[in-house]
Design an enzyme around this catalytic site. Structure first.
Site, mmCIF file in Angstrom:
data_model
loop_
_atom_site.group_PDB
_atom_site.id
_atom_site.type_symbol
_atom_site.label_atom_id
_atom_site.label_comp_id
_atom_site.label_asym_id
_atom_site.label_seq_id
_atom_site.Cartn_x
_atom_site.Cartn_y
_atom_site.Cartn_z
ATOM 1 N N GLU A 16 -4.597 1.652 -12.804
ATOM 2 C CA GLU A 16 -5.177 2.483 -13.880
ATOM 3 C C GLU A 16 -6.318 1.803 -14.621
ATOM 4 O O GLU A 16 -7.233 2.515 -15.037
ATOM 5 C CB GLU A 16 -4.070 2.890 -14.859
ATOM 6 C CG GLU A 16 -3.048 3.826 -14.285
ATOM 7 C CD GLU A 16 -2.024 3.151 -13.379
ATOM 8 O OE1 GLU A 16 -1.935 1.913 -13.417
ATOM 9 O OE2 GLU A 16 -1.346 3.845 -12.623
ATOM 10 N N ASP A 56 -0.744 -0.047 -6.454
ATOM 11 C CA ASP A 56 -0.079 0.398 -7.677
ATOM 12 C C ASP A 56 -0.837 -0.212 -8.857
ATOM 13 O O ASP A 56 -1.724 -1.043 -8.673
ATOM 14 C CB ASP A 56 1.369 -0.124 -7.631
ATOM 15 C CG ASP A 56 2.275 0.585 -8.619
ATOM 16 O OD1 ASP A 56 1.800 1.490 -9.324
ATOM 17 O OD2 ASP A 56 3.467 0.232 -8.672
ATOM 18 N N ASP A 111 6.353 7.064 -11.828
ATOM 19 C CA ASP A 111 7.733 6.668 -12.075
ATOM 20 C C ASP A 111 8.540 7.789 -12.723
ATOM 21 O O ASP A 111 8.676 7.854 -13.941
ATOM 22 C CB ASP A 111 7.748 5.409 -12.940
ATOM 23 C CG ASP A 111 7.021 4.267 -12.243
ATOM 24 O OD1 ASP A 111 6.812 4.376 -11.022
ATOM 25 O OD2 ASP A 111 6.650 3.298 -12.908
#
Lengths: 513, 955
Positions: free
Chosen positions: B550, B547, B623
């Site tokens: 980015e 996760d 999300d």
């Protein structure tokens, strides 16, 4: 529907109720949990229930059991229900499940014996608890009796005391009033009052100044916090910051009393002036006090001739009492001048009345207590207020019987209340009891509902459902947070041994494996 | 002129919005840039506006120097001159166009002076002087052979190349100004720089100006600005965004100054464009969506990309598809404009065709574009995937159901959920651990209070062949006595700041460093962290979740890293930003590959991705929120990923933020059963929502949906196999399956499962009792559950009460499935198959089935079974080996062993829908084995009442 014998247990589902495949998983899909399909059940709509509860395991050397059909021939030895390994008879993918019934059965019997022993001990313990509870309720009942007697006594006593006070008052009121002593108590009082008022005034000014400073600081702090809430970065997810923001939001949402307003301030300004400045009270006037008109009225007999004074005095006294008694005339009270005798009598009456009140309250409480639900045989009376604890993860959890549930962080910090006891409930559970017997099993269980604990941010007030099962010792087995701030405790206690969830009859000891 | 513009940003943004007080998820607007706040985007849009305003008087300053043109071995090379006017020397831009098999072209444009490193960087920056040339090292893995038939004809004016199948494609390279037209079927399909908006901001030194420029702007990006308070350069250009740029509290030092690249790409007569995930909008980027340039929220219909980027765009019209892939890892904006062709002003738009004009703008890097000429959507995805890689063939468990929550709080909690799923007879394969399992967010550790016995937990899961997935993020906590961070620091394996020191930022653990996966030493170190010796408490049934890659940096500009940060090789973060997630995901994949001996197929979920990420795992859409609109949006989002070559995609079932109603949760499971990646997930502040907690009838309906997924696992696994060999999508939008059916080009709420003919239309609205499904002309469909037939050529209404999933079967298919419910996919391995056959009007049907051990790489040695099923003329069902040339079942040792092991697994049941009436009354069918050996008659039954359904017993 008729089938050829070869169609039984041929690993192909023919019967709509699966009864042709008691030994395979071929009909395992016949269940309301499966997607409906016409092609699945043999030309019948599905959602039929199976004829058998599962695959039957003989478990020679142990007790027989059923394994769900969907576990048959899937490559896993389900020894829990099938110690003989017969559920994997097809040996798919080379699965081999040897017969373990001998050792499993032996172990089970050993544990079963232990369980039975434990169960006997638990029953004994429950009997003790019941006896203890009975003793406690007997104590309460006894106390109620005593209290009732005491109350009767109190009432009688009060009656007597009341009469006594009334008599004394009568006498007191009729007493010839003496000349006021010099230089006059009122003068002294005025002097004292002046000093006292001055002192109060100064304190008021001080306190007010302090209040203003605090108000400014509060505004400054609220400003800081409100900016903090606006500007903090929620991405950080810092627990401390989150808690602070939460606290601030709760605080900000609460109705806040307004601290001071202009009207009040004006009043305070006025009050804070010295009496000389404000001209409200001219103390000098009071420091040389003369008798008031009313006093003169009360005392006019003094000016009558000696001969008739006695008679008139008596008549007037009676009249005045009548007037006073009927509320026409105000009671002439000069507490200072009340006789010690009367004061004592009054005090005695007061204390007798208080004693009566106290006893009455206690009686109500005890009656309420006696009427309260303490479960079957009132057994929980013996446990009320006692606490048990368990470590779980980073917390220590505490269950106090019929009072509170709590959570204590091991990392420090205070308690968090997880609920206050509300009522007895019934909860249906469906669990497997582990080998050590510390589990709820399946069926209806007695539970204790605790509600209205500390509020959860973004959630409800904390609450706990304490589900009970029979065990020799009181023990907190397991705590789970079922959902946000809704907890469930699984607890063993002898208090529920041998009773069903409705609190009566006999609960059979759980005999699952 | 009818036109509308859609602007899409390809900067993967991170969306972490915790501490939400209202139920609505709202991104802090001020945290994200608008085009106007992104200097290069603003400059290029202004340039485009200037070009448009100039009309036909505009001449693009880019010309090909004819004497530099060379045609050789599939390449056309040459030099493009960028004229600056005013007697200044022109800028040399090396051009390469590579014509590859089968009919793919790659256009690359660089800058000569920077190739040579002949520039000076400001602030003494140690950054590299070249334009970033290494995107292809990460993205391209496969095919790049030159087209042997490629021929070029050079003239002073233009170079014309013929290439592709039968040399039927043409590329017309005009020299002055430079433009390229790609022609197929005698029609121009794609035009580059047709509108003259091409732009490459060449390097220039910063001139401290004294004088005000008075000359007219002539250069490409020299836009005449009103000389107000803007700082103007010597040519009157607006230099305000050339050098430092500030956003929020961050200032980008921009040591290389302006360096953007831009190209206009026109698709003449193409009205529909699709692709460029990921953003939360409809599949077709259509005219109906109006200009929406700077609304930055994970709100529905926003053109903003979220966590990842795949710059692959399709243009589609009846019977023709073309595509472009803009291979650039920098921040990228794409403007899309639809324009009616105005060739006949009197037609008043009737019959007029619509062109789609696109304008691609990247902050820096190369102009590097692949051109695909179709003609079918599947050709484009196949050619794209042949270059960027097919999706991995995943472990079979990973296409089962995943049960996730932030967080399962203890190992006991995990075991309890596992037990309850078993006891409620709900199948699932994987349970997940979010960040709370760690000791203080230190990855590769366990919280000893809450997870004292991780191995015991994994052992219990393994008993029913279930798996555990644990999260590992790229930020490494900066804390004393943490060996992982000590190694990162001492071996210098992290990303650097602009001063070339270790970059420190904030994320979950607080102060953190970020592993630099561009560094080979860092990747090698990363490998070592996942061994069982190193990552204590992990067993072979533990898999990974990446996760925040980015990368997410809480205190960084736009919640990510400063663009002037430096990576291995001194590349700036701005050069590689969009690749960062891929490199981390890739590093974890490689580490997992090395963990087991022999190697097993890794499973790693990622949030951030780029073209190529499909090779190493699955992605999810990040999300989302427990609302009907997010359920609805998940379908086009996942379809978009599927046509962009990353089919292993899913959305959080139930919605991450907020509490779904029971109805929404149920509908979401029904939809999720048809996501390629199927995971239920929930935020830490939400109520528990494991399926067994919801209560009947919801739990029962959800279990049915889950069991339906498992029943169809053979079809899903076969679809994944197809994707892993051809790149074809696993879930497919209507236009992809029916590229000639114009009426369905806009559909993105119903889709097909691979080649199975299964057509799904998930219910995404509250209180629905029916849904309308569009069916293409001259087709017949049957309800999956009731076999009720529906005729195509319009919209049909089918019942969809809460307990019903709208699911149809196109006639003519054979669907393999396994009907026995089990605890997990692993335990279904030995179960027999059911074949569900829908005969078409000629009594024909076909289908396929691919099987292997579902976990190892033995399939590469032939250890698999791949069968083609055909049913012909209403008489005969045949199962034969699938000979696709790529993977014919091998005869090696592993292949033989596998075949032997699987010999007991057969077909137990054949269900035929639309069976011929003549079968009525027949009691048996004949079954023959390969080689002709007769196995005798099998029972069979026929039911006319069920619209011709025949059911045949065990083989």
């Amino acid at each position: 529907m008729q089938l050829a014998p070869s169609q039984v247990n041929d690993d192909f589902c023919d019967c709509p109720d699966g009864s042709d495949e008691p030994g395979t998983a071929a009909c395992a899909h016949l269940s309301p949990l499966s997607p409906p399909s016409l092609g699945n059940a043999p030309f019948e709509d599905s959602n039929t229930t199976l004829a058998l509860p599962g695959f039957y395991c003989k478990n020679k050397g142990h007790i027989p059991g059923y394994v769900p059909f969907l576990s048959v021939n899937d490559g896993v030895c389900d020894y829990d229900a099938c110690c003989d390994g017969s559920d994997e008879w097809a040996k798919v993918g080379g699965t081999k499940c040897e017969d373990r019934c001998k050792e499993i059965g032996k172990e089970w019997r050993k544990q079963d014996e232990q369980r039975k022993k434990s169960l006997t001990a638990a029953s004994r313990r429950r009997k003790e608890l019941v006896a203890e509870a009975e003793k406690l309720s007997k104590q309460v009942a006894d106390r109620i009796e005593t209290l009732q007697t005491q109350i009767q006594g109190n009432e009688i006593k009060i009656k007597g005391l009341e009469n006594n006070v009334a008599d004394l008052e009568r006498q007191e009121r009729g007493k010839v009033v003496k000349q006021p002593s010099q230089p006059g108590k009122l003068g002294v009082l005025a002097q004292l009052a002046k000093e006292r008022i001055e002192e109060l005034r100064e304190s008021l000014v001080d306190v007010r100044a302090q209040r203003d400073t605090s108000k400014e600081r509060l505004l400054e702090l609220e400003g800081i916090l409100s900016t903090f809430k606006e500007e903090y970065n929620p991405n950080f997810n810092d627990e401390g910051v989150k808690r602070a923001v939460r606290g601030w939001e709760d605080y900000a949402a609460r109705d806040k009393p307004q601290i001071g307003n202009e009207a009040q301030d004006r009043d305070l300004d006025e009050i804070a002036k010295t009496d000389a400045d404000s001209g409200v009270i001219n103390w000098a006037e009071w420091e040389n006090d003369e008798e008031g008109d009313v006093d003169v009225l009360y005392k006019f007999e003094e000016y009558l001739p000696e001969s008739i004074r006695g008679w008139i005095d008596q008549k007037l006294r009676d009249l005045r009492l009548v007037l006073i008694d009927n509320g026409v005339l105000a009671t002439h009270r000069e507490s200072d001048s009340e006789s010690k005798e009367l004061t004592d009598a009054r005090n005695e009456l007061k204390s007798a009345q208080d004693s009566l009140e106290g006893n009455k309250k206690q009686l109500d409480e005890h009656k309420e207590d006696l009427a309260k639900d303490f479960g079957a045989d009132s057994v929980f009376r013996a446990l009320k207020g006692q606490c048990i604890e368990k470590d779980s993860g980073e917390y220590t959890y505490e269950l106090c019987w019929l009072t509170q549930t709590k959570q204590k962080s091991k990392k420090g910090g205070g308690h968090t209340t997880m609920g206050n006891f509300v009522s007895f409930e019934t909860v249906t559970v469906d669990d497997v009891v582990p080998a050590d017997g510390k589990g709820l099993g399946s069926g209806a269980r007695i539970a204790l509902k605790y509600e209205n604990g500390q509020h959860c941010w973004n959630g409800p007030n904390r609450s706990t459902m304490v589900v009970l099962a029979c065990a020799e010792t009181d023990e907190l087995w397991k705590i789970v947070e079922e959902e946000k701030c809704v907890y469930r405790m699984e607890v063993g206690t002898a208090a529920v041994c041998g009773i069903d969830s409705q609190g009566n009859g006999a609960q059979q000891p759980r005999d699952e494996l | 002129m009818l036109s509308s513009v859609i602007r899409v940003q390809l900067l993967p943004l991170l969306l972490v919005t915790f501490a939400i007080l209202e139920s609505a998820v709202s991104v802090k607007h001020e945290n994200f840039k608008t085009c106007d706040q992104s200097g290069f985007c603003k400059r290029n849009r202004a340039f485009a506006d200037h070009v448009t305003a100039s009309g036909s008087s505009w001449a693009s300053p880019y010309t090909v120097l004819p004497n530099t043109v060379k045609i050789k071995n599939g390449f056309v090379t040459g030099t493009i001159l960028k004229s600056l006017g005013d007697g200044q020397p022109s800028i040399h831009l090396p051009l390469s166009i590579h014509f590859q098999e089968p009919g793919v072209a790659r256009i690359t444009i660089d800058e000569a002076q920077r190739q040579k490193g002949d520039i000076e960087l400001r602030h003494g920056s140690p950054a590299r002087k070249e334009r970033y040339t290494e995107v292809d090292k990460w993205v391209l893995v496969g095919q790049s052979e030159s087209d042997p038939g490629m021929k070029g004809e050079f003239s002073q004016k233009e170079t014309i190349v013929s290439y592709g199948p039968g040399n039927g494609y043409k590329a017309i390279i005009r020299h002055s100004p430079f433009s390229v037209d790609f022609v197929r079927d005698d029609q121009v399909q794609i035009k580059f720089n047709g509108n003259g908006m091409m732009n490459l901001e060449h390097w220039r030194p910063k001139v401290e100006k004294e004088k005000k420029g008075s000359e007219e702007a002539k250069e490409g990006e020299e836009i005449k600005e009103e000389p107000k308070e803007v700082s103007t350069g010597e040519h009157g250009e607006d230099e305000s965004t050339w050098w430092e740029e500030s956003f929020g509290e961050n200032t980008d030092s921009k040591p290389k100054g302006p360096e953007s690249v831009a190209m206009d790409i026109t698709f003449p007569a193409y009205e529909h464009v699709y692709g460029i995930p990921g953003h939360a909008g409809p599949l077709a980027l259509k005219e109906t969506r109006l200009y929406n340039s700077d609304v930055f929220e994970y709100e529905m219909d926003s053109p903003m990309t979220l966590y990842g980027a795949i710059p692959l765009m399709y243009a589609h019209r009846k019977q023709s598809s073309v595509g472009v892939f803009w291979m650039n890892a920098a921040e990228t904006w794409i403007d899309i404009e639809k324009q009616k062709q105005s060739s006949n002003p009197l037609s008043l738009g009737i019959g007029a065709k619509t062109d789609t004009k696109t304008h691609w703008i990247s902050e820096n890097g190369l102009i590097d574009i692949f051109v695909f000429l179709g003609p079918e959507p599947k050709d484009i995805i196949q050619q794209y995937s042949a270059r960027t890689g097919n999706t991995q063939l995943p472990q079979e468990f990973s296409i089962g159901y995943h049960q996730c929550r932030w967080n399962y709080v203890t190992d006991e909690d995990v075991k309890d959920v596992d037990n309850k799923m078993t006891r409620h007879h709900i199948p699932y394969d994987v349970i997940w651990l979010d960040i709370e399992y760690t000791d203080g967010k230190k990855y590769f550790t366990w919280d000893e209070h809450t997870f004292p016995d991780p191995l015991g937990m994994q052992k219990q899961l393994d008993a029913s062949q279930r798996k555990l997935v644990a999260i590992i993020d790229p930020h490494i906590k900066n804390e004393a006595n943490y060996p992982v961070v000590e190694a990162l620091k001492s071996q210098d394996l992290g990303i650097h700041n602009k001063d070339n020191n270790l970059y420190e930022g904030w994320c979950w653990p607080g102060s953190s460093y970020w592993i630099d996966c561009f560094n080979p030493a860092a990747r090698k170190w990363w490998d070592s962290l996942f061994t069982y010796q190193s990552f204590k408490g992990t067993a072979s049934n533990l898999f990974l979740w990446n996760d925040m890659n980015e990368p997410s940096v809480f205190n960084g500009p736009e919640t990510t890293m400063p663009k002037d940060n430096l990576h291995h090789g001194n590349w700036e973060h701005r050069d590689i930003h969009n690749l960062n997630g891929l490199t981390f995901h890739n590093a974890t994949y490689e580490a997992m590959l090395k963990r087991d001996h022999p190697a097993k197929r890794p499973f790693v979920l990622t949030r951030s991705y780029y073209s190529g990420s499909q090779r190493v795992g699955a992605m999810w859409t990040g999300d989302n929120q427990a609302s009907w609109s997010h359920l609805q949006a998940s379908i086009p989002m996942i379809l978009s990923m599927n046509i962009a070559g990353f089919p292993f995609a899913g959305a959080d079932v139930g919605g991450f933020f907020g509490n779904p109603s029971k109805e929404l949760l149920t509908r979401w499971y029904q939809a999720g059963a048809f996501y390629p990646f199927f995971r239920g997930h929930a935020h830490i502040d939400t109520r528990r929502r494991e399926p067994y907690l919801i209560g009947d009838p919801y739990t029962q309906i959800i279990t049915q949906a889950l069991r339906l997924r498992y029943q169809l696992l053979p079809a899903w696994y076969t679809a994944f196999h197809t994707a892993s060999t051809s790149g074809y999508p696993i879930v497919r939008p209507h236009y992809y399956v029916h590229p000639s059916d114009e009426a369905g080009f806009g559909l993105d709420d119903q889709f097909y499962l691979a080649d199975t003919g299964l057509l799904i239309k998930p219910v995404v609205t509250e209180g629905a009792t029916t849904v309308d499904i569009y069916l293409p002309p001259s087709s017949t469909y049957y309800d999956y559950f009731t076999f009720k037939p529906y005729t195509g050529g319009g919209t049909v209404t089918i019942p969809a009460p809460l307990d019903t999933i709208p699911l149809l079967m196109q006639a003519g298919h054979i669907i393999p499935r396994k009907d026995r419910p089990r605890r997990s996919s692993g335990l279904m391995r030995w179960d027999p198959y059911t074949l569900l056959i829908t005969l078409d009007e000629h009594g024909n049907a076909e289908g396929e089935l691919y099987i292997d051990d579902g976990e190892s790489f033995d399939y590469r040695d032939g250890a698999f079974i791949h069968r083609r099923f055909t049913f012909s003329a209403g008489r005969e069902l045949r199962s034969s080996n699938f000979a696709s040339g790529i993977d014919v079942q091998g005869s090696g040792k592993k292949a033989k062993e596998y075949a032997k092991r699987m010999s007991g697994v057969g077909v137990e049941k054949v269900i035929i829908v639309n069976a011929p009436r003549t079968w009525e009354g027949r009691g048996t069918v004949v079954v023959q084995e390969e080689g002709g050996r007769r196995r005798g008659g099998q029972r069979c039954s026929f039911s006319a009442g069920r619209r011709g359904e025949a059911r045949i017993g065990r083989w």
